[in-house]
Motif scaffolding. Structure first.
Motif: not given
Length: 848
Positions: A5-9, A108-112, A182-187, A192-193
């Motif tokens: 199990e792993i985060t999307f990031l 933020g643009v550069d980071r994402v 939102v960025e924290i949640v998505l990352k 995801i397994v």
């Protein structure tokens, strides 16, 4: 294979690339799947902002197999399964990056961009962390590269636009911490397994085994097996006496729904239907070893099941008042009201409230749903509101009062009397909700006249009729010309009036009424059994004044039928809901399209002037530059904010693919009408039933009517059209016709299997207006044309014919070309029809 199990990031970081193999389908997630994902994200965002402790939200699995490894290069992974969610999240991050650019957060643009989307130091295809199938690659790369054509009409573009709109709307309602959360949640909070195959594994066999599994156990099956495992001594008796009768009376789907509702009514309102078994197991686990307690739980569930049956089959309800409102809610359709209705029946059966009080409470529920539909209030969060209700209702008040107070909460958007009256005057009601819901509202309004001999609506075959026709004859426009405002055309006034509730009624004579002059319609309506039709027939004329006056009369009836919130008035300082509709419509527009101030005004129930004022004050709204004047020109009042480095609007539109003539007018084929904007927003804007194919096949009288109309209006195209229809029949198709006075024609093909009918038709031909509609809107939901590439190929082949110029941005709509094209290019159209039949035949062979 190994799994973790792993985060999307963590899944996507590093010098790696995920490649979607060619044997997989193109990206296919639609609005429903995207909305579900976004609702989950927003729930996590809200919890994070509230300081709640959060566990990662499980999204599902991604199955990967190692690809070719190059020394010093990118680690490649084949996406064996899970490409839909992987692609979706990547598109969410492209939208997030572009949103951060919009608000000036360049760090933020550069980071994402560098953390998620690309391998910074790699070039060419290695630069991208995700490589979709070749059919999707160009559209996806346009989004990653922030090219002008990003957000096109395919599913990739639609998902990108969805997230752009969701982020822009969240910015309107959230505080400054919202976008960062939102960025924290998505990352970090989407789990995801990751399942990784070993080198040498047969990747295609793995894909086949994953996607060809048998029917799995339902959530209620899993719960049943678990419960009876805990009942070793009395399990057989409890099953025969309690569980089996409940299962047989409800059926599999309703049983699963009941088990979920049981959790919701108990206060566990955040439970998803996919989590029923886990949550019920958690609740029942402490009772393991206590068979008395477990039997009591099943007894309670069975009792609740009998109450639930009174909701889905209202005839079982003994109270006349409660039965009547349950029948109305059943007619309304949907399951939104189920949690609150079941809770109220629990109270009635427990003696905590009376049937009459529960009936009044459900009248407030009906009013809440009806008023929101008439006012076109977005349905986002509606299910959550009703799931929260059993837990949130005040218990020291009568049930009806508690329900009314709950639904009157500020963020629950129960339209006031003032909002209801204005919506009935100006909103395009004909595009609200589903057809049965529109008919239901008109039926209830008719019943409010309390006729001495009421119509039996169950037996009557009634449809919604536009008194001022959708396609009026010239004499209608002559009448409207007397009521236009300065600089307003009769067509623009018609468009603002035609779909409003004041212009609509119910009739069994839709085909007869057609687009006749009002005097002829009066004669037909005078013989109607409906009081509302007799009232229309008593008018001397039918124009703006009469439509508005009738709207006001119907509004008063609606206010009396459906009581409003406790406040009774719109809260001061609250934004008019139409602006949210406007923003949603602009986001829904694919790149390469434009619309007009009048089209937007018609869509949201406003006027072109306030629309222009709003856009002029908010030029940075996503897509605001795509709204032009009725002539297709950039408005003189539209300009970017001082200091903006954005391209001039016309240059920006040109870079997206919009064509302009030498006089600065945008190409009309790329314009989106109000109806097309509404379609993109998911509203039901299909042509009237009378315009669409009839199931019974060819009809000699209708065929003769079609030929007579075509010969009379477009004689030069007559032989070419008939030759193409004969060719279609020779390929195994048949021809069917519409019921409207303008007798439309449809070349139909039954591409169904031995088990299921599957009708396809490429075009609809309209012999009076002289248009040939290419029905991408319908084909999108029919195999094999649910594949964007197949619809794009149909468009490409048609566009090779002189006189046909269909914009690619309308692959979800019904663009048209002139019927005159048949005059000189019937053979070429037949070649396209031959290809269409061949593609359908190959698909049929695959499915049968």
């Amino acid at each position: 294979m190994r799994a973790q199990e792993i985060t999307f990031l963590k899944l996507v970081q590093g010098e790696k690339q995920f490649q979607v193999p060619l044997y997989q389908r193109t990206y296919s997630w639609g609005k429903d799947q995207l909305k579900r994902l976004w609702e989950d994200v927003c729930e996590l965002v809200d919890q994070h902002l509230a300081g709640d402790s959060l566990a990662p939200h499980f999204l599902g699995s991604v199955v990967l197999a190692p690809g070719q490894i190059q020394a010093g290069g990118v680690q490649r992974w084949l996406v064996v399964d899970g490409q839909q969610r992987l692609t979706t999240l990547m598109l969410a991050f492209t939208a997030l990056r572009d949103h951060l650019r919009e608000i000036g957060d360049l760090r933020g643009v550069d980071r994402v961009h560098k953390q998620i989307l690309v391998n910074e130091y790699q070039e060419d295809l290695d630069h991208y962390r995700l490589l979709p199938t070749q059919a999707d690659r160009e559209a996806y790369n346009a989004c990653v590269q922030s090219r002008a054509e990003a957000g096109g009409s395919d599913n990739i573009g639609a998902a990108y636009r969805f997230f752009r709109g969701a982020l822009a709307e969240g910015r309107e309602t959230g505080d400054e911490r919202w976008i960062a959360t939102v960025e924290i949640v998505l990352k970090d909070l989407l789990s995801i397994v990751e399942i990784t195959a070993e080198s040498g594994d047969n990747v295609y066999r793995i894909f086949e085994s994953i996607n060809n599994t048998g029917v799995g156990l339902s959530q209620s099956d899993l719960l049943r097996n678990y419960v009876f495992m805990l009942l070793p001594k009395r399990g057989e008796r409890v099953y025969q006496e309690l569980w089996l009768p409940m299962q047989q009376s409800l059926g599999p789907k309703n049983l699963e729904l009941l088990v979920w509702l049981d959790l919701v009514v108990r206060g566990n309102h955040k439970t998803k239907q996919s989590d029923i078994y886990r949550e019920q197991q958690k609740r029942l686990q402490p009772l393991a070893g206590d068979e008395d307690a477990l039997q009591h739980e099943i007894t309670q569930l069975a009792e609740r099941g009998r109450r639930f049956l009174r909701i889905v089959e209202p005839g079982r309800e003994p109270s006349p008042a409660l039965r009547a409102v349950l029948e109305r809610l059943a007619s309304w359709g949907g399951q939104t009201h189920y949690p609150l209705a079941l809770h109220l029946l629990d109270l009635v059966d427990a003696g905590s409230t009376t049937p009459d009080d529960a009936a009044q409470a459900l009248l407030y529920v009906e009013s809440y749903l009806v008023r929101r539909l008439i006012c076109q209030t977005p349905t986002t969060g509606l299910n959550r509101i009703f799931m929260e209700a059993p837990k949130e209702l005040e218990t020291d008040r009568a049930a009806a009062e508690a329900v009314r107070r709950f639904l009157s909460g500020r963020r629950r958007r129960w339209p006031s009397d003032e909002e209801l009256r204005e919506a009935i005057r100006s909103k395009p009601f004909y595009w609200s909700g589903r057809p049965p819901q529109r008919s239901y509202i008109l039926r209830r309004l008719e019943e409010s006249y309390r006729p001495t001999e009421p119509v039996d609506f169950a037996k009557a075959s009634l449809t919604v009729e536009h008194v001022l026709p959708q396609r009026p004859a010239p004499e209608w426009f002559d009448q409207l010309a007397d009521e236009t405002e300065p600089s307003q055309t009769p067509q623009e006034l018609h468009d603002l009036l035609v779909h409003t509730l004041g212009n609509l009624t119910l009739t069994g004579d839709n085909g007869k009424l057609s687009n006749h002059p009002f005097e002829r319609k009066q004669q037909i309506l005078e013989s109607s059994a409906l009081r509302m039709n007799l009232e229309i027939a008593s008018a001397q004329r039918w124009g703006k004044a009469e439509i508005t006056a009738r709207a006001d009369r119907l509004a008063q009836r609606a206010v009396d039928l459906w009581p409003g919130p406790i406040t009774g008035a719109k809260p001061s300082g609250e934004e008019w809901p139409g602006w949210a509709e406007l923003r949603a419509a602009l986001v829904a527009m694919p790149s390469g399209t434009w619309t007009t101030y009048g089209d937007v005004a018609e869509l949201i129930g406003s006027h072109p002037v306030p629309v222009g004022t709003y856009l002029g004050a908010n030029p940075t709204l996503v897509g605001a530059y795509r709204v032009l004047t009725a002539e297709g020109r950039i408005s003189a009042s539209f300009r970017w904010a001082d200091g903006s480095d954005r391209q001039p609007p016309q240059d920006l539109l040109t870079s997206e693919g919009v064509r302009f003539d030498s006089a600065g007018r945008a190409h009309d084929a790329q314009r989106l009408t109000a109806a097309e904007l509404a379609t993109l927003l998911g509203r039901d804007v299909a042509r009237p039933v009378s315009d669409d194919p009839l199931p019974e096949g060819e009809d000699s009288a209708a065929a003769e009517r079609f030929r007579t109309q075509l010969r009379g209006h477009w004689p030069e195209a007559f032989s070419g059209v008939l030759a193409a229809l004969d060719f279609w029949r020779a390929q195994g198709g048949h021809i069917t016709y519409g019921r409207h006075e303008e007798t439309s024609c449809f070349p139909m093909l039954d591409a169904g299997t031995s088990r299921q009918s599957h009708l396809l038709w490429p075009v609809g031909i309209y012999p009076v207006s002289g248009t040939v509609e290419v029905v991408f809107q319908y084909l999108k939901s029919r195999s094999p044309f649910d594949d964007t590439e197949q619809r794009r190929e149909l468009l490409r082949r048609l566009n090779e014919i002189d006189g046909i110029d269909l914009p690619e941005a309308k692959l979800e709509l019904r663009p048209s070309f002139p019927v005159q094209v048949f005059a000189e290019h019937s053979d070429e159209i037949c070649q396209v029809l031959d290809w269409f039949v061949g593609v359908a035949a190959l698909d049929l062979a695959r499915r049968d």
